[in-house]
Design a protein around this motif. Structure first.
Motif, PDB file in Angstrom:
ATOM      1  N   ALA A   1      15.709  -7.423 -12.016  1.00  0.00           N
ATOM      2  CA  ALA A   1      14.935  -8.381 -11.232  1.00  0.00           C
ATOM      3  C   ALA A   1      13.692  -7.736 -10.643  1.00  0.00           C
ATOM      4  CB  ALA A   1      15.792  -8.948 -10.119  1.00  0.00           C
ATOM      5  N   ILE A   2      12.709  -8.574 -10.333  1.00  0.00           N
ATOM      6  CA  ILE A   2      11.499  -8.144  -9.653  1.00  0.00           C
ATOM      7  C   ILE A   2      11.599  -8.675  -8.225  1.00  0.00           C
ATOM      8  CG2 ILE A   2       8.988  -8.308  -9.599  1.00  0.00           C
ATOM      9  CD1 ILE A   2       9.168  -9.003 -12.629  1.00  0.00           C
ATOM     10  N   LEU A   3      11.599  -7.775  -7.248  1.00  0.00           N
ATOM     11  CA  LEU A   3      11.749  -8.186  -5.859  1.00  0.00           C
ATOM     12  C   LEU A   3      10.449  -8.767  -5.323  1.00  0.00           C
ATOM     13  CD1 LEU A   3      13.792  -5.166  -4.463  1.00  0.00           C
ATOM     14  CD2 LEU A   3      14.639  -7.362  -5.285  1.00  0.00           C
TER      15      LEU A   3
ATOM     16  N   ASP B   1      18.559 -14.222   2.113  1.00  0.00           N
ATOM     17  CA  ASP B   1      19.166 -14.504   0.822  1.00  0.00           C
ATOM     18  C   ASP B   1      18.967 -13.408  -0.207  1.00  0.00           C
ATOM     19  OD1 ASP B   1      16.481 -14.858   0.421  1.00  0.00           O
ATOM     20  OD2 ASP B   1      16.673 -16.756  -0.616  1.00  0.00           O
ATOM     21  N   ILE B   2      18.547 -12.223   0.208  1.00  0.00           N
ATOM     22  CA  ILE B   2      18.344 -11.136  -0.752  1.00  0.00           C
ATOM     23  C   ILE B   2      19.684 -10.681  -1.281  1.00  0.00           C
ATOM     24  CG2 ILE B   2      17.495  -8.789  -1.048  1.00  0.00           C
ATOM     25  CD1 ILE B   2      15.373  -9.446   1.061  1.00  0.00           C
ATOM     26  N   ALA B   3      19.819 -10.659  -2.576  1.00  0.00           N
ATOM     27  CA  ALA B   3      21.096 -10.292  -3.193  1.00  0.00           C
ATOM     28  C   ALA B   3      21.238  -8.796  -3.331  1.00  0.00           C
ATOM     29  CB  ALA B   3      21.207 -10.926  -4.570  1.00  0.00           C
TER      30      ALA B   3
ATOM     31  N   PHE C   1      10.783 -12.938 -12.629  1.00  0.00           N
ATOM     32  CA  PHE C   1      12.212 -12.705 -12.849  1.00  0.00           C
ATOM     33  C   PHE C   1      12.841 -12.572 -11.473  1.00  0.00           C
ATOM     34  CE2 PHE C   1      16.058 -10.436 -14.055  1.00  0.00           C
ATOM     35  CZ  PHE C   1      16.452 -11.176 -15.146  1.00  0.00           C
ATOM     36  N   ASP C   2      13.410 -13.650 -10.964  1.00  0.00           N
ATOM     37  CA  ASP C   2      13.798 -13.760  -9.577  1.00  0.00           C
ATOM     38  C   ASP C   2      14.894 -12.783  -9.178  1.00  0.00           C
ATOM     39  OD1 ASP C   2      13.308 -15.467  -7.181  1.00  0.00           O
ATOM     40  OD2 ASP C   2      15.486 -15.659  -7.351  1.00  0.00           O
ATOM     41  N   HIS C   3      14.801 -12.315  -7.939  1.00  0.00           N
ATOM     42  CA  HIS C   3      15.769 -11.335  -7.452  1.00  0.00           C
ATOM     43  C   HIS C   3      17.167 -11.906  -7.243  1.00  0.00           C
ATOM     44  CE1 HIS C   3      14.529 -12.979  -3.476  1.00  0.00           C
ATOM     45  NE2 HIS C   3      15.777 -12.715  -3.160  1.00  0.00           N
ATOM     46  N   CYS C   4      17.323 -13.208  -7.241  1.00  0.00           N
ATOM     47  CA  CYS C   4      18.667 -13.797  -7.097  1.00  0.00           C
ATOM     48  C   CYS C   4      19.558 -13.446  -8.288  1.00  0.00           C
ATOM     49  CB  CYS C   4      18.575 -15.306  -6.938  1.00  0.00           C
ATOM     50  SG  CYS C   4      17.893 -15.786  -5.342  1.00  0.00           S
TER      51      CYS C   4
END
Length: 85
Positions: A27-29, A83-85, A16-19
Motif C-alpha cells: 500500500a501507499i500511505l 482508521d490506519i491499518a 493503492f489505498d492503505h486500507c
C-alpha cells in the motif's frame, strides 16, 4: 476522524489505498496527520466554550446504521477513530 483528513473537508487517498496494507503488503500511505480529526474536534469543543471535561465522553452513534461488507465477514460501525491499518 482517521488519518486521512486533508484539512479542507476532503479525504486523502492514494492509488493503492492503505486500507489494503495488511492483506496485500504494498500500500501507499497518505501523508496527513493521523490526529488531525481529533485535533479539529477538540478545537470545535474549545470554540464552544468547553474548557474542561470530567468523567466519560460518550458518542451516540444511533444516527448512523452499522452494516456488513458484502461477504458478511466485516461489520462497519459508524464511529471510526484513526482508521490506519
Amino acid at each position: 476522524m482517521g488519518g486521512r483528513d486533508t484539512g479542507n473537508d476532503t479525504v486523502a487517498v492514494t492509488d493503492f489505498d492503505h486500507c489494503d496494507a495488511n492483506n496485500l503488503g504494498s500500500a501507499i500511505l497518505t501523508s496527513p496527520d493521523p490526529l488531525a480529526g481529533l485535533n479539529k474536534l477538540a478545537s470545535q469543543v474549545v470554540a464552544a466554550g468547553i474548557k474542561r471535561v470530567s468523567g466519560d465522553v460518550i458518542v451516540d452513534d444511533r444516527l448512523f446504521k452499522q452494516f456488513r461488507v458484502p461477504n458478511q465477514l466485516l461489520q462497519i460501525t459508524p464511529i471510526v477513530i484513526n482508521d490506519i491499518a
